[in-house]
Enzyme design. Structure first.
Site, mmCIF file in Angstrom:
data_model
loop_
_atom_site.group_PDB
_atom_site.id
_atom_site.type_symbol
_atom_site.label_atom_id
_atom_site.label_comp_id
_atom_site.label_asym_id
_atom_site.label_seq_id
_atom_site.Cartn_x
_atom_site.Cartn_y
_atom_site.Cartn_z
ATOM 1 N N SER A 1 0.847 -1.202 0.000
ATOM 2 C CA SER A 1 0.000 0.000 0.000
ATOM 3 C C SER A 1 0.880 1.248 0.000
ATOM 4 C CB SER A 1 -0.876 -0.003 1.249
ATOM 5 O OG SER A 1 -0.048 0.133 2.399
ATOM 6 N N ASP B 1 -7.436 3.453 -6.891
ATOM 7 C CA ASP B 1 -8.668 3.365 -6.114
ATOM 8 C C ASP B 1 -9.351 4.728 -6.087
ATOM 9 O OD1 ASP B 1 -10.712 3.033 -4.407
ATOM 10 O OD2 ASP B 1 -9.525 2.340 -2.709
ATOM 11 N N THR C 1 -5.490 -10.182 0.962
ATOM 12 C CA THR C 1 -5.369 -10.654 2.342
ATOM 13 C C THR C 1 -4.280 -9.898 3.082
ATOM 14 O OG1 THR C 1 -5.960 -12.866 1.555
ATOM 15 C CG2 THR C 1 -4.997 -12.718 3.750
ATOM 16 N N SER D 1 -10.022 -11.337 4.044
ATOM 17 C CA SER D 1 -9.464 -12.132 5.140
ATOM 18 C C SER D 1 -10.544 -12.958 5.833
ATOM 19 C CB SER D 1 -8.781 -11.222 6.171
ATOM 20 O OG SER D 1 -7.454 -10.964 5.774
ATOM 21 N N HIS E 1 -11.562 -7.591 -2.402
ATOM 22 C CA HIS E 1 -10.876 -6.887 -1.310
ATOM 23 C C HIS E 1 -11.534 -7.293 -0.003
ATOM 24 C CE1 HIS E 1 -8.198 -3.851 -3.208
ATOM 25 N NE2 HIS E 1 -8.837 -4.300 -4.268
ATOM 26 N N ASP F 1 -1.230 -1.469 -3.871
ATOM 27 C CA ASP F 1 -2.585 -1.695 -3.354
ATOM 28 C C ASP F 1 -3.224 -0.345 -3.007
ATOM 29 O OD1 ASP F 1 -4.694 -3.276 -2.465
ATOM 30 O OD2 ASP F 1 -3.890 -3.464 -0.424
HETATM 31 P P1 13P Z 1 -8.379 -7.685 4.688
HETATM 32 O O1 13P Z 1 -8.404 -6.537 5.631
HETATM 33 O O2 13P Z 1 -9.646 -8.462 4.718
HETATM 34 O O3 13P Z 1 -7.182 -8.547 4.816
HETATM 35 O O4 13P Z 1 -8.319 -7.049 3.189
HETATM 36 C C1 13P Z 1 -7.107 -6.605 2.668
HETATM 37 C C2 13P Z 1 -7.273 -5.858 1.400
HETATM 38 O O5 13P Z 1 -8.339 -5.761 0.815
HETATM 39 C C3 13P Z 1 -6.081 -5.215 0.856
HETATM 40 O O6 13P Z 1 -6.347 -4.492 -0.300
HETATM 41 O O1 G3H Z 2 -6.533 -2.571 2.107
HETATM 42 C C1 G3H Z 2 -5.620 -2.080 2.759
HETATM 43 C C2 G3H Z 2 -4.542 -2.941 3.256
HETATM 44 O O2 G3H Z 2 -4.963 -3.710 4.352
HETATM 45 C C3 G3H Z 2 -3.336 -2.099 3.542
HETATM 46 O O3 G3H Z 2 -3.507 -1.384 4.712
HETATM 47 O O4 G3H Z 2 -3.027 1.021 4.197
HETATM 48 O O5 G3H Z 2 -2.714 0.040 6.518
HETATM 49 O O6 G3H Z 2 -1.137 -0.531 4.658
HETATM 50 P P1 G3H Z 2 -2.540 -0.126 5.046
HETATM 51 ZN ZN ZN Z 3 -8.291 -3.591 -0.215
#
Ligand code: 13P
Ligand code: G3H
Ligand code: ZN
Length: 308
Positions: free
Chosen positions: A50, A105, A255, A214, A211, A83
């Site tokens: 990210s 996004d 995930t 998890s 997305h 991401d």
């Molecule tokens: P989770 O928070 O369900 O692991 O999703 C992660 C995600 O969508 C990252 O882009």
């Molecule tokens: O979807 C987001 C991911 O879980 C990344 O999270 O922005 O805290 O790195 P983050």
């Molecule tokens: Zn996501």
């Protein structure tokens, strides 16, 4: 193997009806765990980083670690994917650092604005072989008792998805179908809008992304709580629901939360078990091994095991 675009990985998944995990990483231990799991399971992988990860570790550092691991595991097809890129600047930072795939996004903007930004990113990325993901709808849980109008306002509109894919030229799409990020996804039953998903797949045909996928695995969550953590009310996407999502067209399963829970559960256990331990390797090593277990289990569920 050199890092490849996520399109190369996901087109095969789409053709053969399985999904590949996109696992988030911010540091060396998570990256090592992802590659080690892929090696054990003979699975392709997408490493997701990210903007927060780029800020925390540095985009060049992330790229270098992923490149080093990819060279060390030449048989594993791997992509490095931005991401939730929020703007062109973030995307360009990732592209310059060597990422092979990006997500823009802009789903919180009005449709036309989302499309405009996405087209711009496709224009920059495709000529240099970088794949592009975009999102439609908002990532949030939708209770069973909300009105049709409320559901429509939050979740993906299949006709719009068709138009968006045609007009933007994206490689894969994340349609909002009722998941959300983090450990607290559902108040009641874990239900996703599979009718919507099926329509989006039928109308677009491209790889689709889940997305907030998890599962909040029971063993890791229990361990987290046993050693002083609090995950009361946490609920993820159960494995059987994930399998159905894959059956109806999901090919990339994001995930992050599950890896975070696993890592921190093991850290908690190790710290509690040896109060005078000051060697971080004795704490992070077992945590890394536990993340490998969680990833391997998901690879089996998604059907990416044994594809290499
Ligand atoms: P989770 O928070 O369900 O692991 O999703 C992660 C995600 O969508 C990252 O882009
Ligand atoms: O979807 C987001 C991911 O879980 C990344 O999270 O922005 O805290 O790195 P983050
Ligand atoms: Zn996501």
């Amino acid at each position: 193997m050199p890092l490849i675009s996520a399109k190369a990985i996901l087109d095969d998944a789409n053709k053969n009806g399985y999904a590949v995990g996109a696992f988030n990483a911010n540091n060396m231990e998570f990256l090592q765990a992802i590659f080690a799991a892929a090696d054990s399971e003979k699975s392709p992988i997408i490493i997701a980083a990210s903007e927060g990860a780029m800020k925390y570790a540095g985009q060049e550092m992330l790229y270098s670690m992923v490149k080093t691991l990819s060279d060390a595991y030449p048989q594993i097809p791997a992509a490095l994917h931005l991401d939730h890129g929020s703007n062109i600047k973030a995307v360009m930072t990732a592209v310059k650092a060597g990422f092979t795939s990006v997500m823009i996004d802009a789903s919180h903007f009005p449709y036309e604005e989302n499309l405009k930004m996405t087209k711009q990113i496709v224009g920059v990325c495709h000529p240099v072989g970088i794949s592009v993901e975009a999102e439609l709808g908002r990532l949030q849980g939708v209770e069973d008792n909300v009105s049709v109008a409320e559901r429509d306002a939050v979740l993906v509109n299949p006709a719009e998805a068709h138009d968006f894919v045609e007009s933007s030229g994206i490689d894969f799409l994340a349609p909002a179908i009722g998941t959300s990020h983090g450990a607290f996804k559902f108040k009641g039953e874990a239900k996703l809008d599979f009718e919507r998903l099926k329509k989006v797949k039928e109308l677009t045909g491209i790889p689709l992304v889940l997305h907030g996928a998890s599962s909040v695995p029971e063993a890791a969550s229990k361990k987290f709580e046993e050693f002083g953590g609090d995950l009361k009310g946490a609920k993820g996407v159960p494995f059987d629901v994930l399998k159905e999502a894959v059956k109806f067209g999901i090919n990339k399963v994001n995930t992050d939360t599950d890896l975070r829970i696993a890592f921190l559960a093991k850290v908690r256990e190790s710290v509690a078990g040896d109060k005078s331990q000051i060697d971080p390797r004795k704490i992070f090593g077992p945590a890394r091994d536990y993340v490998i277990e969680v990833i391997r289990e998901r690879m089996k569920v998604l059907g990416s095991s044994g594809r290499v």
